[in-house]
Motif scaffolding. Structure first.
Motif, PDB file in Angstrom:
ATOM      1  N   ARG A 167       1.151   4.074  -3.008  1.00  0.00           N
ATOM      2  CA  ARG A 167       0.850   5.470  -2.672  1.00  0.00           C
ATOM      3  C   ARG A 167       2.004   6.387  -3.102  1.00  0.00           C
ATOM      4  O   ARG A 167       1.793   7.438  -3.704  1.00  0.00           O
ATOM      5  N   SER A 220      -6.751   3.828  -7.600  1.00  0.00           N
ATOM      6  CA  SER A 220      -5.848   4.968  -7.826  1.00  0.00           C
ATOM      7  C   SER A 220      -4.950   4.701  -9.034  1.00  0.00           C
ATOM      8  O   SER A 220      -4.701   5.595  -9.852  1.00  0.00           O
ATOM      9  N   ARG A 235       0.843  -1.207   0.000  1.00  0.00           N
ATOM     10  CA  ARG A 235       0.000   0.000   0.000  1.00  0.00           C
ATOM     11  C   ARG A 235       0.879   1.259   0.000  1.00  0.00           C
ATOM     12  O   ARG A 235       0.608   2.216  -0.731  1.00  0.00           O
ATOM     13  N   GLN A 291      -8.553  -1.995  -2.439  1.00  0.00           N
ATOM     14  CA  GLN A 291      -9.417  -1.430  -3.469  1.00  0.00           C
ATOM     15  C   GLN A 291      -9.053   0.021  -3.781  1.00  0.00           C
ATOM     16  O   GLN A 291      -8.981   0.425  -4.947  1.00  0.00           O
ATOM     17  N   ASP A 292      -8.776   0.821  -2.737  1.00  0.00           N
ATOM     18  CA  ASP A 292      -8.448   2.232  -2.958  1.00  0.00           C
ATOM     19  C   ASP A 292      -7.165   2.376  -3.764  1.00  0.00           C
ATOM     20  O   ASP A 292      -7.098   3.177  -4.715  1.00  0.00           O
ATOM     21  N   ALA A 293      -6.136   1.618  -3.400  1.00  0.00           N
ATOM     22  CA  ALA A 293      -4.859   1.690  -4.118  1.00  0.00           C
ATOM     23  C   ALA A 293      -5.020   1.216  -5.557  1.00  0.00           C
ATOM     24  O   ALA A 293      -4.460   1.804  -6.491  1.00  0.00           O
ATOM     25  N   ARG A 334      -7.123   5.038 -12.148  1.00  0.00           N
ATOM     26  CA  ARG A 334      -7.342   6.454 -12.481  1.00  0.00           C
ATOM     27  C   ARG A 334      -6.087   7.085 -13.067  1.00  0.00           C
ATOM     28  O   ARG A 334      -6.171   7.888 -13.996  1.00  0.00           O
TER      29      ARG A 334
END
Length: 501
Positions: free
Chosen positions: A143, A212, A139, A207-209, A215
């Motif tokens: 990031r 990202s 993660r 899921q968020d990573a 996107r």
């Protein structure tokens, strides 16, 4: 470390990286042994050494810049391509244009290569962390990747806008900046998408990573479409995907052209061969002259004895020539080579390395015993009962010269990579048709007919050592081929067998 991979269905590619020393030159010896079944007729009886040598094509380039994103963004790092470009742009808009266009463009290429190399490194780390389920580290890695790439391309695109406002549209410098921008965008899009796909099994926890990354990938595609770059697929043009693939290849070759080294082929082998041929001819003529004098002294001219003596003299002429050549190759192989060439830096004109190449087609019993043992690993224990294999033995003696780093021109240069591409056409000529029929018993007791490929195995053993030293590294690969080309390659060793596609 030697990297061996399949380049295409008819090419094997090896990569070897040599650090560039600043204090003392060094030498390395590399040997390739390709063991071939005798029925394929890849031997000295059917192929000459010169013809086989043409199947081994070598070229070299500087190793990709190993610059991390942190180093790239560090404004105090005077070797960062991004920092150098920012200083070059400021010098140009202030009127102090003391940086040649070539150096400016080379730094643009270096910046794109830095992104490509770092993206590949991050992608490998991402896959390893995902495989080991180290989610916190993964993660944090993702990031940092998203934030740092966004900052880096943001700073570069500010420079692009300054260059566009300073030069007219279509100017060479504007075009170079736009090409670098497009190449970097493609690298970031591709790397982000591959990272996203590698996290497929972890979508629930990351899921968020993951989104990202998705996107980030879509943002680069949208940016290139907005800039009207050519590397965007158009729905209205059925050939656009082909054009995009071609465009991507052009941009990659353009950015990597700054790494290419100029080969300089030496004429010494031909000259030495000419000297040897002349020496052999002189010795043969001396022998023939002495034989003629002896014949005329003791035998009647034009008699049977006289004619036989003259014929014998000329028969020995070719044998003397070949014998001398074989002797010199056996005694002083480093002084007499089939090919000698050097790689020269296109920027400085300095000679970076010199390489001597020797090609021999021999039988398996003529190679060193350690190579024979390595070849038999994981193979047929009754190999000695089969017809003796033919071996293509390719040797390269490498000398890497000491070179002081130039902080103004290519401060990131620290190694050269030698790439050897081996074409396998000669191994395919005598192969049978690939389709074969195999009958397999089913669970019901019936026989099922299945089509199966008729394959052949080649064994590639590669060794690396310092000059006149014992072998330091030895690698064994098994190539599975049929008449159409290479199917796959396997790394053979004392441990588990690794399949290399």
């Amino acid at each position: 470390m030697i990297d061996v991979r399949i380049h295409s269905s008819r090419h094997i590619e090896t990569k070897i990286t040599y650090p560039i020393p600043e204090h003392k030159s060094y030498e390395r010896d590399v040997n390739y042994y390709i063991f071939t079944p005798s029925q394929l007729h890849v031997s000295s009886d059917f192929i000459s050494d010169e013809a086989m040598l043409r199947k081994f094509q070598a070229h070299a380039r500087y190793s990709s810049p190993e610059i991390t994103l942190d180093e790239l963004l560090d404004r105090d790092n005077k070797t960062s391509p991004l920092v150098l470009l920012e200083s070059y742009v400021q010098a140009r808009i202030s009127g102090r244009n003391d940086v040649p266009d070539t150096i400016f463009i080379n730094e643009l290429q270096t910046l794109a290569n830095s992104f490509r190399h770092e993206s590949q490194q991050i992608l490998r780390e991402c896959r390893e962390l995902a495989k080991e389920q180290q989610l916190d580290e993964l993660r944090g890695l993702l990031r940092d990747w998203c934030s740092e790439t966004e900052e880096a391309i943001g700073r570069f695109r500010e420079l692009l806008q300054i260059v566009r406002s300073h030069y007219p549209t279509g100017n060479r410098m504007v075009t170079a900046c736009e090409w670098a921008d497009e190449a970097i965008s493609l690298v970031i899009e591709g790397a982000s998408l591959e990272m996203y796909l590698s996290l497929e099994s972890l979508f629930g926890t990351l899921q968020d990573a993951a989104f990202s990354l998705l996107r980030r990938s879509r943002a680069e595609l949208s940016y290139r479409r907005q800039q009207h770059y050519e590397s965007v697929v158009s729905k209205n043009n059925r050939y656009s995907s082909e054009a995009v693939a071609y465009r991507s290849g052009v941009l990659k070759k353009w950015t990597q052209s700054v790494l290419y080294l100029t080969p300089v082929l030496s004429k010494a082998p031909k000259r030495v061969a000419g000297i040897l041929a002349g020496t052999a001819a002189a010795i043969a003529m001396t022998f023939a002259t002495l034989a003629a004098i002896f014949a005329e002294t003791f035998f009647l001219k034009n008699s049977m004895q006289w004619a036989l003596l003259v014929i014998v003299a000329y028969v020995f002429k070719d044998r003397i020539k070949e014998g001398l050549r074989a002797f010199f190759f056996r005694v002083v192989p480093r002084l007499l080579a089939d090919q000698i060439f050097s790689f020269v830096s296109p920027r400085t004109g300095r000679k970076l390395s010199r390489m001597k190449v020797i090609m021999r087609l021999v039988k398996a019993s003529h190679v060193p015993e350690i190579i024979q043992k390595k070849r038999l690993e994981g193979g047929n224990p009754f190999q000695e009962m089969l017809p003796q294999e033919d071996v293509v033995h390719f040797t390269r003696y490498v000398k890497v010269f000491k070179t002081e780093k130039d902080r103004a021109i290519g401060p990131w240069i620290n190694a050269i990579t030698v790439i050897t591409r081996i074409r396998i056409d000669d191994w395919l000529k005598e192969m049978d048709d690939p389709s074969d029929v195999v009958y397999v018993s089913s669970n019901d007791g019936d026989l099922e007919q299945q089509n199966s490929d008729r394959v052949y195995h080649l064994h590639l053993v590669v060794t690396e050592a310092a000059k006149n030293k014992d072998i330091e590294n030895i690698y064994h690969y098994r190539l599975i081929l049929n008449k159409k080309g290479i199917l796959r390659m396997e790394s053979v060793g004392t441990g588990d067998l690794q399949i290399l596609q």
